[in-house]
Design an enzyme around this catalytic site. Structure first.
Site, PDB file in Angstrom:
ATOM      1  N   SER A  34     -45.402   5.536   3.990  1.00 47.74           N
ATOM      2  CA  SER A  34     -46.609   4.929   3.425  1.00 47.74           C
ATOM      3  C   SER A  34     -46.493   4.296   2.111  1.00 47.74           C
ATOM      4  O   SER A  34     -45.825   5.030   1.161  1.00 47.74           O
ATOM      5  CB  SER A  34     -47.916   6.140   3.173  1.00 47.74           C
ATOM      6  OG  SER A  34     -48.223   6.666   4.254  1.00 47.74           O
ATOM      7  N   HIS A  65     -53.513  -2.070  10.936  1.00 47.24           N
ATOM      8  CA  HIS A  65     -52.299  -1.331  10.652  1.00 47.24           C
ATOM      9  C   HIS A  65     -51.482  -1.030  11.519  1.00 47.24           C
ATOM     10  O   HIS A  65     -50.792   0.126  11.737  1.00 47.24           O
ATOM     11  CB  HIS A  65     -53.067   0.250  10.521  1.00 47.24           C
ATOM     12  CG  HIS A  65     -53.274   0.710   8.998  1.00 47.24           C
ATOM     13  ND1 HIS A  65     -52.038   1.676   8.534  1.00 47.24           N
ATOM     14  CD2 HIS A  65     -53.936   0.261   7.967  1.00 47.24           C
ATOM     15  CE1 HIS A  65     -52.473   1.648   7.204  1.00 47.24           C
ATOM     16  NE2 HIS A  65     -53.278   1.231   6.837  1.00 47.24           N
ATOM     17  N   HIS A  87     -48.358   8.578  12.986  1.00 48.69           N
ATOM     18  CA  HIS A  87     -48.536   9.991  12.332  1.00 48.69           C
ATOM     19  C   HIS A  87     -49.261  10.959  13.263  1.00 48.69           C
ATOM     20  O   HIS A  87     -50.235  10.396  13.905  1.00 48.69           O
ATOM     21  CB  HIS A  87     -49.378   9.950  10.964  1.00 48.69           C
ATOM     22  CG  HIS A  87     -48.708   9.438   9.783  1.00 48.69           C
ATOM     23  ND1 HIS A  87     -48.985   8.034   9.378  1.00 48.69           N
ATOM     24  CD2 HIS A  87     -47.988   9.763   8.837  1.00 48.69           C
ATOM     25  CE1 HIS A  87     -48.117   7.669   8.441  1.00 48.69           C
ATOM     26  NE2 HIS A  87     -47.532   8.655   8.062  1.00 48.69           N
ATOM     27  N   TYR A  89     -51.348  13.172  12.457  1.00 47.87           N
ATOM     28  CA  TYR A  89     -52.688  13.340  12.264  1.00 47.87           C
ATOM     29  C   TYR A  89     -53.467  12.259  12.685  1.00 47.87           C
ATOM     30  O   TYR A  89     -54.915  12.242  12.494  1.00 47.87           O
ATOM     31  CB  TYR A  89     -52.867  13.435  10.510  1.00 47.87           C
ATOM     32  CG  TYR A  89     -52.454  12.317   9.614  1.00 47.87           C
ATOM     33  CD1 TYR A  89     -53.384  11.204   9.693  1.00 47.87           C
ATOM     34  CD2 TYR A  89     -51.173  12.299   9.024  1.00 47.87           C
ATOM     35  CE1 TYR A  89     -52.892  10.049   8.932  1.00 47.87           C
ATOM     36  CE2 TYR A  89     -51.006  11.432   8.223  1.00 47.87           C
ATOM     37  CZ  TYR A  89     -51.929  10.224   8.216  1.00 47.87           C
ATOM     38  OH  TYR A  89     -51.395   9.057   7.495  1.00 47.87           O
ATOM     39  N   GLU A  90     -53.036  11.219  12.965  1.00 48.54           N
ATOM     40  CA  GLU A  90     -53.932  10.071  13.467  1.00 48.54           C
ATOM     41  C   GLU A  90     -54.376  10.289  14.748  1.00 48.54           C
ATOM     42  O   GLU A  90     -55.202   9.620  15.535  1.00 48.54           O
ATOM     43  CB  GLU A  90     -53.157   8.612  13.491  1.00 48.54           C
ATOM     44  CG  GLU A  90     -52.673   8.046  12.243  1.00 48.54           C
ATOM     45  CD  GLU A  90     -51.938   7.046  12.102  1.00 48.54           C
ATOM     46  OE1 GLU A  90     -52.403   5.964  12.340  1.00 48.54           O
ATOM     47  OE2 GLU A  90     -50.530   7.118  11.959  1.00 48.54           O
ATOM     48  N   ALA A 117     -43.720   9.186   1.507  1.00 51.70           N
ATOM     49  CA  ALA A 117     -44.503   9.650   0.377  1.00 51.70           C
ATOM     50  C   ALA A 117     -44.805  11.093   0.524  1.00 51.70           C
ATOM     51  O   ALA A 117     -45.056  11.574   1.522  1.00 51.70           O
ATOM     52  CB  ALA A 117     -45.860   8.811   0.343  1.00 51.70           C
ATOM     53  N   MET A 215     -46.900  14.836   5.517  1.00 48.60           N
ATOM     54  CA  MET A 215     -47.353  14.874   6.837  1.00 48.60           C
ATOM     55  C   MET A 215     -46.752  14.079   7.713  1.00 48.60           C
ATOM     56  O   MET A 215     -47.172  13.529   8.592  1.00 48.60           O
ATOM     57  CB  MET A 215     -48.801  14.349   6.587  1.00 48.60           C
ATOM     58  CG  MET A 215     -49.864  15.045   5.784  1.00 48.60           C
ATOM     59  SD  MET A 215     -51.414  14.248   5.694  1.00 48.60           S
ATOM     60  CE  MET A 215     -51.936  14.977   4.061  1.00 48.60           C
ATOM     61  N   SER A 216     -45.489  13.900   7.609  1.00 46.96           N
ATOM     62  CA  SER A 216     -44.621  12.937   8.669  1.00 46.96           C
ATOM     63  C   SER A 216     -43.105  13.598   8.596  1.00 46.96           C
ATOM     64  O   SER A 216     -42.749  14.420   8.496  1.00 46.96           O
ATOM     65  CB  SER A 216     -44.582  11.608   7.979  1.00 46.96           C
ATOM     66  OG  SER A 216     -43.716  11.669   6.976  1.00 46.96           O
ATOM     67  N   ASN A 239     -47.402  12.448  -6.194  1.00 48.22           N
ATOM     68  CA  ASN A 239     -48.350  13.181  -7.079  1.00 48.22           C
ATOM     69  C   ASN A 239     -47.965  14.770  -6.912  1.00 48.22           C
ATOM     70  O   ASN A 239     -46.840  15.277  -6.372  1.00 48.22           O
ATOM     71  CB  ASN A 239     -49.544  13.204  -6.009  1.00 48.22           C
ATOM     72  CG  ASN A 239     -49.511  13.731  -4.568  1.00 48.22           C
ATOM     73  OD1 ASN A 239     -48.875  12.927  -3.956  1.00 48.22           O
ATOM     74  ND2 ASN A 239     -49.782  14.978  -4.462  1.00 48.22           N
ATOM     75  N   HIS A 251     -55.443   9.368  -1.685  1.00 50.11           N
ATOM     76  CA  HIS A 251     -54.696   8.630  -0.978  1.00 50.11           C
ATOM     77  C   HIS A 251     -54.524   7.165  -1.792  1.00 50.11           C
ATOM     78  O   HIS A 251     -53.188   6.748  -1.755  1.00 50.11           O
ATOM     79  CB  HIS A 251     -54.944   8.014   0.531  1.00 50.11           C
ATOM     80  CG  HIS A 251     -54.315   7.255   1.065  1.00 50.11           C
ATOM     81  ND1 HIS A 251     -53.013   7.650   1.638  1.00 50.11           N
ATOM     82  CD2 HIS A 251     -54.337   5.880   1.753  1.00 50.11           C
ATOM     83  CE1 HIS A 251     -52.431   6.775   2.297  1.00 50.11           C
ATOM     84  NE2 HIS A 251     -53.187   5.704   2.253  1.00 50.11           N
TER      85      HIS A 251
HETATM   86  N1  HPA Z   1     -49.698  16.628   0.336  1.00 50.67           N
HETATM   87  C1  HPA Z   1     -49.246  16.140   1.582  1.00 50.67           C
HETATM   88  N2  HPA Z   1     -48.966  14.831   2.008  1.00 50.67           N
HETATM   89  C2  HPA Z   1     -48.714  13.974   1.015  1.00 50.67           C
HETATM   90  C3  HPA Z   1     -48.985  14.533  -0.367  1.00 50.67           C
HETATM   91  C4  HPA Z   1     -49.298  15.802  -0.579  1.00 50.67           C
HETATM   92  O1  HPA Z   1     -49.683  16.275  -1.751  1.00 50.67           O
HETATM   93  N3  HPA Z   1     -48.880  13.297  -1.213  1.00 50.67           N
HETATM   94  C5  HPA Z   1     -48.127  12.187  -0.265  1.00 50.67           C
HETATM   95  N4  HPA Z   1     -48.241  12.627   0.961  1.00 50.67           N
END
Ligand code: HPA
Length: 277
Positions: A34, A65, A87, A89-90, A117, A215-216, A239, A251
Site C-alpha cells: 500500500s 483500485h 488482500h 481482508y478484502e 506498510a 495485514m498482508s 505508524n 489509513h
Molecule cells: N496494523 C496493521 N496493519 C498495518 C498497520 C498497523 O498498525 N500499519 C500499516 N498496516
C-alpha cells in the site's frame, strides 16, 4: 473447491498470456505494498498490464483500485512488479490472494521481493523506517496451502525455517547502512484485518516476539516458499502500532508516511534488487 487440474490450467493460461507479451524471461518478482507503488515507475522499457486483462487474475472489489503488472528492466535486470496486491481482508480467498505468486512460479521466476506498510511494535522503530523482515508469525487464521496439495508445485509440508533468505538479509543490512539508514530487521506478524489491532493485541504480539504488524505478505511468502522461491521482505513502518503511542491509527496516515518515504524506499529497493539477482 477448485480442482487441482482447473487451478494448474488457470496458472498456465495466465502465464501464456504474459509470456506472449514480453521478450525476456523475468528473473525476479516484486510485490509493492500500500502506497509503495511508485517504485514501478522507474522501470525501463515497461510493459504495463492491468490485472483485469490477465486470464483468471482475481477481479478487484474496489473501484479504480484494479492494480497493474509492470514488467521491465532495472539495472539490466528484467523483473515483474505487482503494483497493488489482493488482500485477504478484502474478501478474496487465499487462492486468489496468492494467485499471482503461482503465476510467477510457473513463469520460472525463482526470486521474490515482498514489500508492505506495517505498524511498528518494536519501540526502536519510528514511522518512516524501513525494516527487513527476518521471520513471520501467521495469525491470519488461514493458510493458503490448506486443501489438496498440488505436488507438481511443491511439497505437502514445506519447511519455513528460513523463509526470508539469510544471505540476502545480511547484504540488505549492509546496503541500508551504506544508504545512511538504520540497519533494521524484525519479525512480522500478519493479522487478517481490516480493523487495526487493539492495544491489548499489540501487547500480545510483542510478547510473542513480533516487531511489526500488518495485514498482508505472509500468504504470498508461504506460497512462494512452497514453490521453492527465494524471498526477501521489507516493511515500511508507517505508524506506531496501537497503544505504542497515544496517537489514533488511520489509513490516511499510513498512506501519507509511505508517500513521504517513497524516495528512500525506491532507492533502497533498487539496491536490494542488485544483491538478489
Ligand atoms: N496494523 C496493521 N496493519 C498495518 C498497520 C498497523 O498498525 N500499519 C500499516 N498496516
Amino acid at each position: 473447491m477448485l480442482k487441482e487440474k482447473a487451478l494448474t490450467t488457470m496458472f498456465a493460461e495466465a502465464k501464456k498470456y504474459l509470456m506472449d507479451k514480453i521478450q525476456n524471461q523475468p528473473v525476479l518478482g516484486v510485490i509493492l505494498g500500500s502506497g509503495l507503488g511508485g517504485f514501478a515507475e522507474i522501470l525501463e522499457n515497461k510493459t504495463v498490464i492491468p490485472y483485469q486483462n490477465i486470464p483468471h487474475f482475481p477481479q478487484s472489489t474496489v473501484k479504480g483500485h484494479s492494480g497493474k503488472l509492470i514488467i521491465g528492466s532495472i539495472d539490466s535486470r528484467f523483473i515483474m512488479v505487482m503494483q497493488g496486491r489482493f488482500h485477504y481482508y478484502e474478501g478474496y480467498k487465499m487462492s486468489e490472494v496468492t494467485f499471482p505468486v503461482r503465476v510467477m512460479q510457473v513463469m520460472g521466476i525463482k526470486n521474490l521481493i515482498v514489500t508492505n506498510a506495517a505498524g511498528g511494535i518494536n519501540p526502536e522503530y519510528e514511522p518512516g523506517d524501513l525494516v527487513l523482515i527476518k521471520d513471520h508469525i501467521n495469525l491470519m487464521g488461514a493458510n493458503p496451502l490448506r486443501g489438496t496439495n498440488i505436488s507438481s508445485l511443491g511439497p505437502r509440508f514445506p519447511d519455513l525455517s528460513e523463509a526470508y533468505d539469510k544471505e540476502w538479509r545480511q547484504k540488505g543490512l549492509t546496503i541500508m547502512q551504506e544508504l545512511g539508514l538504520k540497519p533494521l530487521e524484525g519479525v512480522y506478524a500478519a493479522m487478517s484485518g481490516p480493523s487495526y489491532e487493539t492495544p491489548a493485541e499489540i501487547r500480545f504480539l510483542k510478547t510473542i516476539g513480533a516487531d511489526l504488524v500488518g495485514m498482508s505478505t505472509v500468504p504470498e511468502v508461504i506460497v512462494a516458499k512452497h514453490g521453492g522461491m527465494n524471498v526477501l521482505g521489507i516493511s515500511c513502518v508507517t505508524n506506531y502500532a496501537a497503544g505504542i503511542s497515544e496517537h489514533k491509527l488511520s489509513h490516511a496516515e499510513v498512506i501519507a508516511v509511505t508517500e513521504k518515504t517513497e524516495k528512500t524506499f525506491t532507492r533502497t529497493l533498487t539496491e536490494l534488487i542488485k544483491v538478489t539477482v
